[in-house]
Motif scaffolding. Structure first.
Motif, short mmCIF file in Angstrom:
data_model
loop_
_atom_site.label_atom_id
_atom_site.label_comp_id
_atom_site.label_asym_id
_atom_site.label_seq_id
_atom_site.Cartn_x
_atom_site.Cartn_y
_atom_site.Cartn_z
N LYS A 129 -18.85 15.46 62.53
CA LYS A 129 -18.96 16.65 63.37
C LYS A 129 -18.78 16.26 64.83
CE LYS A 129 -24.00 16.52 63.89
NZ LYS A 129 -25.26 17.28 63.71
N THR A 130 -18.27 17.17 65.60
CA THR A 130 -18.07 17.08 67.05
C THR A 130 -17.59 15.69 67.47
OG1 THR A 130 -20.44 16.63 67.37
CG2 THR A 130 -19.75 18.92 67.47
N ASP A 131 -18.34 15.01 68.38
CA ASP A 131 -17.88 13.72 68.91
C ASP A 131 -17.77 12.64 67.85
OD1 ASP A 131 -17.89 14.86 71.39
OD2 ASP A 131 -19.79 13.99 72.03
N ASP A 132 -18.55 12.76 66.78
CA ASP A 132 -18.55 11.72 65.74
C ASP A 132 -17.22 11.63 65.00
OD1 ASP A 132 -21.14 11.10 66.40
OD2 ASP A 132 -22.01 12.40 64.86
N CYS A 133 -16.37 12.66 65.12
CA CYS A 133 -15.07 12.62 64.44
C CYS A 133 -14.06 11.76 65.19
CB CYS A 133 -14.51 14.03 64.29
SG CYS A 133 -15.51 15.11 63.22
N GLY A 134 -14.32 11.49 66.47
CA GLY A 134 -13.41 10.68 67.26
C GLY A 134 -12.37 11.50 67.98
N GLY A 135 -11.74 10.92 68.98
CA GLY A 135 -10.78 11.67 69.79
C GLY A 135 -11.50 12.70 70.64
N ASP A 136 -10.75 13.69 71.11
CA ASP A 136 -11.32 14.75 71.93
C ASP A 136 -11.76 15.90 71.03
OD1 ASP A 136 -11.88 16.85 73.68
OD2 ASP A 136 -10.31 16.27 75.09
N PRO A 137 -13.04 16.18 70.91
CA PRO A 137 -13.52 17.22 70.00
C PRO A 137 -13.32 18.64 70.50
CG PRO A 137 -15.36 16.31 71.20
CD PRO A 137 -14.15 15.50 71.61
N THR A 138 -12.77 18.80 71.72
CA THR A 138 -12.56 20.14 72.27
C THR A 138 -11.10 20.57 72.22
OG1 THR A 138 -12.18 19.40 74.55
CG2 THR A 138 -14.46 19.73 73.85
N ARG A 139 -10.21 19.66 71.77
CA ARG A 139 -8.78 19.98 71.78
C ARG A 139 -8.30 20.32 70.38
NH1 ARG A 139 -5.18 15.73 74.70
NH2 ARG A 139 -3.89 17.56 75.11
N SER A 140 -7.28 21.15 70.34
CA SER A 140 -6.69 21.59 69.07
C SER A 140 -5.44 20.77 68.80
CB SER A 140 -6.37 23.08 69.15
OG SER A 140 -5.49 23.32 70.24
N ALA A 141 -4.38 21.41 68.27
CA ALA A 141 -3.12 20.72 68.00
C ALA A 141 -2.21 20.73 69.23
CB ALA A 141 -2.41 21.39 66.82
N ALA A 142 -2.60 21.43 70.29
CA ALA A 142 -1.71 21.62 71.44
C ALA A 142 -2.15 20.80 72.64
CB ALA A 142 -1.66 23.10 71.81
N GLY A 143 -1.19 20.56 73.53
CA GLY A 143 -1.50 19.93 74.80
C GLY A 143 -1.04 18.49 74.89
N GLY A 144 -0.94 18.00 76.11
CA GLY A 144 -0.48 16.64 76.35
C GLY A 144 -1.24 15.98 77.48
N GLY A 145 -1.09 14.65 77.56
CA GLY A 145 -1.65 13.92 78.67
C GLY A 145 -3.13 13.61 78.56
N GLY A 146 -3.72 13.81 77.39
CA GLY A 146 -5.14 13.53 77.22
C GLY A 146 -5.38 12.67 75.99
N ASP A 147 -6.54 12.83 75.39
CA ASP A 147 -6.86 12.12 74.16
C ASP A 147 -6.48 12.97 72.95
OD1 ASP A 147 -7.87 9.94 75.47
OD2 ASP A 147 -9.96 10.62 75.40
N MET A 148 -5.94 12.32 71.94
CA MET A 148 -5.61 13.01 70.70
C MET A 148 -6.87 13.62 70.09
SD MET A 148 -4.02 11.38 67.18
CE MET A 148 -2.36 11.13 67.81
N SER A 149 -6.69 14.75 69.43
CA SER A 149 -7.79 15.40 68.72
C SER A 149 -7.64 15.19 67.22
CB SER A 149 -7.79 16.91 69.02
OG SER A 149 -6.66 17.53 68.43
N LEU A 150 -8.65 15.56 66.46
CA LEU A 150 -8.58 15.46 65.01
C LEU A 150 -7.49 16.37 64.46
CD1 LEU A 150 -9.75 14.35 62.36
CD2 LEU A 150 -11.41 16.23 62.41
#
Length: 359
Positions: A129-150
């Motif tokens: 859940k949330t941060d424990d999944c790794g990557g950025d837990p607030t991002r979806s499949a879209a966007g660039g220049g940050g941390d990958m999301s689940l």
């Protein structure tokens, strides 16, 4: 003053157009979508995005996503994250995105799906859940220049076929909160089936405000299914006859993994025949053209088809001693379908390489 008026006018016009395309609470599923027999929907939810592939590979994370290195970036310049423990499976893959009824939390929905898995004799392999999944837990499949999301781990933004501001795009490309996830396996007669369920709250009070604070569930199901044996090898003399009458020949014996441009070993017989075609007519020059189906974004498919065609040309010149001066590569993506993309068999016909006569 005139520049300011134009800027304000364009902003108002854009806002009006976007408002017309805002997400809306659905009262039916998107056309062509259906539940999986393995994992039914939560009562009162609707399918807002749907994709099914007859056979593909799928990588399931069984541990937290970890940063792979500062210089390791995806095509959107996101820092890449991968799990240290994973499971690679193949089969018929379905991705279903549901909008849940109001006032349903991501945890409640996740627990219901886990109950269904256990009732079917399945086993939960990993959950987070949330941060424990790794990557950025607030991002979806879209966007660039940050941390990958689940969600990016499963689907890149360029692969989302839902239109901008549509219900599907809003659910898959908005910011999110309270992310929950699990992966599981369910025994089947033909082998193990695998499922992943990711639930989260949509956080968007602008263009997707109808979904703001609503729970979305993204469900992947991979069913055990043998790959169809369609090794179609067109002989060099048959290629010559077809090119002589139509100017081109479509080939289905050249294979790539989904979303990749690296040739698979089983492509060799067809490549050998193309080399034989060129050897039989020393004056013949051809265009190697890559084609895709309509799964994925327009620009992504154009680039993928071009890279695949370039891989064919490279293999012909390096491994089969073809004259590179008589070969050119091009990719047209989804621009020239050979069949309808509405069904799996039609999409299979559209994923091809064509040899086109240049002189």
């Amino acid at each position: 003053m005139l520049g300011r008026i134009l800027t304000v006018g364009l902003f108002v016009l854009f806002g009006a157009c976007a408002a017309q395309a805002d997400a809306t609470i659905p009262n039916k599923d998107v056309p062509g979508a259906r539940d999986s027999a393995l994992l039914k929907r939560y009562d009162g939810s609707f399918i807002i995005s749907y994709e099914r592939l007859a056979f593909t590979d799928f990588t399931i994370p069984l541990s937290k996503l970890e940063k792979t290195g500062d210089s390791d970036r995806d095509r959107m310049n996101n820092q890449v994250y991968k799990p240290n423990k994973l499971l690679e499976v193949e089969g018929a893959r379905t991705r279903i995105t549901y909008l849940l009824p109001a006032n349903r939390s991501p945890l409640e929905v996740l627990r219901n799906y886990q109950d269904v898995v256990k009732a079917a004799g399945g086993e939960v392999l990993y959950s987070c859940k949330t941060d424990d999944c790794g990557g950025d837990p607030t991002r979806s499949a879209a966007g660039g220049g940050g941390d990958m999301s689940l969600l990016m781990y499963f689907v890149a933004e360029a692969q989302l076929k839902d239109g901008d501001f549509s219900n599907g795009k809003c659910a898959m490309a908005s910011h999110l909160d309270d992310q929950r996830f699990f992966a599981a396996k369910i025994p089947q007669a033909g082998g193990e089936a695998y499922v992943t369920v990711q639930t989260y709250l949509v956080k968007d009070d602008l263009y997707c405000k109808a979904f703001n604070e609503r729970t979305v569930a993204v469900v992947h199901i991979v069913e055990p299914k043998p790959r169809e044996q369609k090794m179609v090898v067109v002989k060099a003399d048959e290629m010559a006859k077809t090119i002589g009458s139509t100017g081109r020949v479509a080939l289905y014996g050249i294979f790539f993994d989904t979303g990749k441009a690296d040739l698979k070993p089983e492509s060799s017989p067809t490549l050998q025949e193309i080399a034989g075609l060129l050897s039989s007519d020393p004056k013949l020059a051809v265009l190697i053209v890559g084609h895709t189906d309509n799964q994925g974004a327009y620009d992504y498919n154009l680039d993928l088809s071009r890279r695949r065609a370039e891989s064919v040309v490279a293999a012909l010149t390096t491994s089969f001693r073809a004259d590179g001066k008589r070969l050119r590569a091009a990719g047209v993506g989804m621009l020239a379908p050979a069949a309808s993309n509405d069904q799996d068999d039609g999409r299979a016909k559209n994923r091809r390489v064509e040899v086109v006569k240049l002189n």
